[in-house]
Enzyme design. Structure first.
Site, PDB file in Angstrom:
ATOM      1  CG  ASN A   7      -1.731   1.196   1.315  1.00 41.15           C
ATOM      2  OD1 ASN A   7      -1.814   1.985   0.746  1.00 41.15           O
ATOM      3  ND2 ASN A   7      -2.558   1.110   2.404  1.00 41.15           N
ATOM      4  NE  ARG A  91      -6.103   1.612  -0.175  1.00 39.88           N
ATOM      5  CZ  ARG A  91      -6.173   2.780   0.780  1.00 39.88           C
ATOM      6  NH1 ARG A  91      -5.096   3.307   1.086  1.00 39.88           N
ATOM      7  NH2 ARG A  91      -7.223   3.523   0.758  1.00 39.88           N
ATOM      8  CG  HIS A 180     -13.314   3.148   3.335  1.00 37.85           C
ATOM      9  ND1 HIS A 180     -13.878   4.313   3.903  1.00 37.85           N
ATOM     10  CD2 HIS A 180     -11.960   3.812   3.808  1.00 37.85           C
ATOM     11  CE1 HIS A 180     -13.107   5.215   4.540  1.00 37.85           C
ATOM     12  NE2 HIS A 180     -12.010   4.850   4.535  1.00 37.85           N
ATOM     13  NE  ARG A 241     -10.893  12.864   4.111  1.00 43.74           N
ATOM     14  CZ  ARG A 241     -10.727  11.442   4.055  1.00 43.74           C
ATOM     15  NH1 ARG A 241     -11.756  10.650   4.061  1.00 43.74           N
ATOM     16  NH2 ARG A 241      -9.525  10.851   3.991  1.00 43.74           N
ATOM     17  CD  GLU A 385      -9.042  -1.217   3.967  1.00 42.54           C
ATOM     18  OE1 GLU A 385      -8.630  -1.033   5.146  1.00 42.54           O
ATOM     19  OE2 GLU A 385      -9.442  -0.388   3.279  1.00 42.54           O
TER      20      GLU A 385
END
Ligand code: ADP
Length: 401
Positions: A7, A91, A180, A241, A385
């Site tokens: 990743n 990823r 996601h 955010r 993941e």
């Protein structure tokens, strides 16, 4: 079969190395500060030992070279030679409309991935650098790309389109993509495995709550809606955010504060959310502590955080005309019992009945936390993941043989 999962971020490389026969992690770690002062590689060995290697790591290629060196090192490694790496899974953040599932990486796929750079200018370039580095360092090893957006490509057009001129969708690909995806796919499939039920016959709502948070509606094995949109800023209130916000307010703030796109982006991506409301922290644990100590802005931010999750759950239950499973995952979803309790407590009318005792006792573990009578089963499923990327990589490279 042994698979390396990478990743690659702008200045970091996370890696996990799997033995797929036993589905275990042989080694994992992180290269930090790639191209910056103080770069280092942290290796977590299978025996729990952590080793830190300091040294200059100028770019992604040298970082990955370092990772491969550590995996094969006599003292700290877990394989005798690089020949033991059967495949590498990457990823990749954005696959645009070009990728609706994981793919074997070829030159053509790389060219298509380059076309998606505009959609994720900060994330896709380092992902591509990782692919390029592996191609140069171990060219014979097959590579697979696993996209954060791919799982949500099954959304119907009426869910992914925004109410803006259609020409802008055609010209720039402005639409909801969602993120996601690998996590939503993993936890929803895993929950069905746990309950021994057919994934393709369920209505599932997955709440991935971490620093970045998103919710997905998954019907008959396919994502039909999700709260993040064209970018990961839309939807829930997050660590930094803003989530859903009136476009009119954005324009007004930009005009009144006399700021341009860059400052506005920093404002809504980095200085909003829990941090913006509390002015304390983006980390939920800090906010929970502050609220306990009576800080009113912290109390408000928690109410906002939970309320928005609840609204999305209600709207996705409406979108799917029902819900069989509700799943919590991510750092907050897995570990914050108060978040789960407060979100679910007000959803009884819709058939979500959380068992308060189980919710507290089973915090952080893979478990069912609804009451025996609850119409909807509520679960905690820790996300993985990397394992999902490794499994896709195994499946795709084996199919090619
Ligand atoms: P990322 O999106 O960066 O992967 P994580 O999934 O690790 O983030 O989630 C980080 C969030 O999880 C932080 O807000 C952190 O406070 C929260 N978190 C972790 N452990 C707990 C806990 N025990 N109780 C409440 N929140 C927690």
């Amino acid at each position: 079969m042994k698979i390396l999962v990478l990743n690659c971020g702008s200045s970091s490389i996370k890696f996990q190395f799997f033995n797929m026969e036993t589905q275990t992690v042989l080694a994992k770690g992180l290269v930090e500060k790639v191209g910056l002062n103080g770069s280092q590689l942290k290796l977590n060995k299978q025996n729990g030992e952590q080793v830190i290697f300091q040294g200059e790591i100028v770019d992604h290629k040298s970082g990955i070279e370092y990772v491969l060196g550590v995996l094969t090192s006599q003292k700290h490694g877990c394989i005798a030679s690089l020949n033991e790496i059967s495949a590498v899974g990457h990823r990749v953040v954005h696959g645009g409309e070009l990728f609706s599932s994981s793919v074997l990486i070829t030159q053509e796929v790389v060219s298509q991935m380059e076309k998606c750079i505009d959609l994720a200018p900060l994330h896709n370039p380092p992902n591509l650098k990782g692919i390029e580095a592996i191609t140069e360092l171990i060219p014979e090893v097959p590579q697979v790309g696993v996209f954060d957006t791919a799982f949500h490509q099954s959304m119907p057009d009426f869910a992914y389109m925004y109410g803006i001129p259609y020409a802008l969708y055609k010209k720039y690909g402005i639409r909801r993509y969602g993120f996601h995806g690998t996590s939503h796919r993993y936890v929803s499939q895993r929950a069905c495995e746990m309950l021994n039920i057919d994934f393709e016959a369920q209505k599932i709502i997955t709440c991935h709550l971490g620093n970045g948070s998103s919710i997905a509606a998954i019907q008959n094995g396919k994502s039909v809606d999700t709260s993040m949109g064209f970018t990961p800023i839309e939807g829930l209130l997050m660590g930094t955010r803003a989530g859903d916000l009136d476009i009119g307010a954005v324009l007004y703030i930009m005009e009144k504060e006399n700021i341009g796109v860059e400052s506005a982006s920093a404002l809504f991506n980095k200085h909003s959310g829990l941090l913006g409301i509390t002015n304390i922290s983006s980390d939920l644990r800090d906010v929970l502590n502050a609220a306990q100590n009576g800080n009113q802005q912290a109390v408000l931010s928690l109410k906002m955080f939970n309320y928005r999750i609840r609204k999305y759950i209600g709207s996705y239950a409406a979108a799917m005309n029902g819900c069989d499973l509700l799943i919590f995952t991510g750092g907050i979803g897995e570990n914050s019992k108060s978040t789960r309790l407060e979100v679910c407590n007000d959803l009884k009318w819709l058939g979500f009945e959380i068992d308060e005792g189980k919710n507290a006792r089973l915090n952080g573990t893979e478990s069912v936390i609804s009451t025996a009578n609850s119409k909807v089963k509520i679960l905690i499923v820790p996300t993985d993941e990397e394992l999902m990327i490794a499994r896709d990589t195994q499946k795709i490279t084996q199919e090619k043989r």
